[in-house]
Design an enzyme around this catalytic site. Structure first.
Site, PDB file in Angstrom:
ATOM      1  N   CYS A   1       0.814  -1.227   0.000  1.00  0.00           N
ATOM      2  CA  CYS A   1       0.000   0.000   0.000  1.00  0.00           C
ATOM      3  C   CYS A   1       0.850   1.281   0.000  1.00  0.00           C
ATOM      4  O   CYS A   1       0.573   2.229  -0.754  1.00  0.00           O
ATOM      5  CB  CYS A   1      -0.941   0.003   1.203  1.00  0.00           C
TER       6      CYS A   1
ATOM      7  N   HIS B   1      -3.275   6.140   4.495  1.00  0.00           N
ATOM      8  CA  HIS B   1      -1.850   6.244   4.814  1.00  0.00           C
ATOM      9  C   HIS B   1      -1.338   7.595   4.310  1.00  0.00           C
ATOM     10  O   HIS B   1      -1.692   8.036   3.213  1.00  0.00           O
ATOM     11  CB  HIS B   1      -1.042   5.166   4.086  1.00  0.00           C
TER      12      HIS B   1
END
Ligand code: NAP
Ligand code: 12T
Length: 340
Positions: free
Chosen positions: A132, A245
């Protein structure tokens, strides 16, 4: 994958946070599905997941699960991928694997469709979805690399708990409650309390002192960008955010790049959304971008400590672009390049 009008799709780990998002993205983007087969462990087999407003029966993952499957999306951890992805390929499926099991194998393409779609055609059954944190970084940096060549990257991440999975999301919620009720906080998923804290520790430590997550950012970025000469160093930090994130990224480039030019390049870049207007307090935040598809970039400014350097702040939904969406974009590319 043979070109067809509709495809039979298995989702391995369909009850997890990434698997659930995969089902949602398949539905939202109207992926041409003939049949969806949700697979999980004995903990959830027999239960239901929802797809297109209907309940689908979750089946137990076995070696026989992949008969008649065209496409298998794996998101049940590395051990499951290592064991079952070759079985799925043997049964005739193309695997898009979301774990770290196959990413660095030589004959496994590691793909972000905005960056290296051409690598998909080289697959021999398995295509890997990057980590990710890598995905959102390369989407933001590739357009800059193409213009001014990046020679060095220094990145620090601020990663949400959904990256770890459902249990970690429950742990953050539970610990917040415990702190407010003056109860005792008992960490289980993470080694220390995550509520109201930051943990500079994601995945396992290596003898070098780096974590595996930090080294994924180094090696995966070099593989996807097709450039092993880029020097990269990373610090990965878990923060008490549920989804999204964030990354503080410093780059050094061969050619000079003005902030205005960087903004112009990124405003045209595929998959990127510029949120960069300090005069109006505009910069990307995880709570704003959760649930959306783009990679958001802001805080672009000159690194005045070196001749050609820039700093950027990059945020994305780790479950969508960081996992499920990227995997389904790869699947969409596969349906275009028939027999790839
Ligand atoms: P999660 O919420 O904990 O879900 C795990 C899923 O795997 C559940 O569906 C679970 O099924 C299934 N599973 C676990 N053990 C199994 C077994 N023995 N047989 C069959 N199914 C099994 O975790 P998640 O966040 O969705 O992540 C899953 C994996 O995806 C991670 O381990 C990681 O490898 C990968 N991932 C990658 C990225 C990325 O960077 N691209 C991001 C996040 C996650 P049950 O309901 O039966 O337990
Ligand atoms: N340990 O796909 O804990 O390699 O946030 C993704 C997320 C591994 C991976 C995490 C992890 C991966 C995490």
């Amino acid at each position: 994958m043979k070109k067809k009008s509709t495809y039979s799709v298995a989702v391995v780990g369909a009850t997890g946070v990434v698997g659930t998002e995969m089902l949602r993205v398949l539905e939202e983007r109207k992926f041409p599905v003939e049949r969806i087969l949700p697979l999980a462990s004995s903990r959830s087999a027999g239960g239901e997941v929802s797809f297109a407003g209907k309940g689908l029966l979750v089946k137990l993952l076995t070696k026989e699960s992949f008969e008649g499957i065209d496409l298998a999306l794996f998101s049940a951890g590395s051990e499951i991928s290592r064991e079952y992805a070759p079985i799925a390929v043997q049964a005739g499926a193309v695997v898009i694997d979301n774990s770290s099991a196959w990413r660095m194998e030589k004959d496994v393409p590691l793909v972000v469709p905005e960056v290296n779609p051409g690598d998909i055609a080289k697959h021999r059954g398995i295509i890997a979805n990057p980590n990710c944190s890598t995905i959102q970084m390369v989407v933001a940096l590739k357009p800059l690399h193409d213009q001014v060549r990046i020679t060095r990257i220094v990145v620090s991440t601020y990663q949400s708990v959904s990256g770890t999975g459902k249990e970690a999301m429950d742990e953050l919620e539970e610990q917040c409650r415990q702190v407010f009720s003056f109860g005792e906080v008992k960490p289980t998923v993470y080694p220390y309390q995550i509520a109201f804290n930051c943990l500079p520790h994601i995945d396992e430590f290596l003898p070098s002192g780096y974590t595996k997550e930090e080294m994924k950012l180094v090696h995966e970025t070099q593989k996807i960008m097709g450039d092993d000469s880029i020097r990269i160093t990373a610090t990965t930090v878990r923060v008490p955010v549920f989804v999204g994130h964030s990354e503080s990224i410093n780059i050094e480039t061969v050619k000079e790049l003005a902030v205005t030019e960087a903004r112009a390049i990124l405003s045209m870049a595929p998959g990127v959304q510029l949120y960069d207007d300090p005069s109006h307090g505009l910069y990307p935040l995880p709570i704003d971008v959760a649930g959306t598809d783009a990679v958001y970039v802001g805080r672009i400014r000159k690194d005045e400590s070196i001749p050609h350097g820039l700093n950027l702040w990059v945020v994305a939904d780790n479950l969508r672009k960081g996992a499920a969406l990227n995997a389904i974009q790869i699947a969409e590319e596969l349906t275009k390049v028939s027999d790839a």
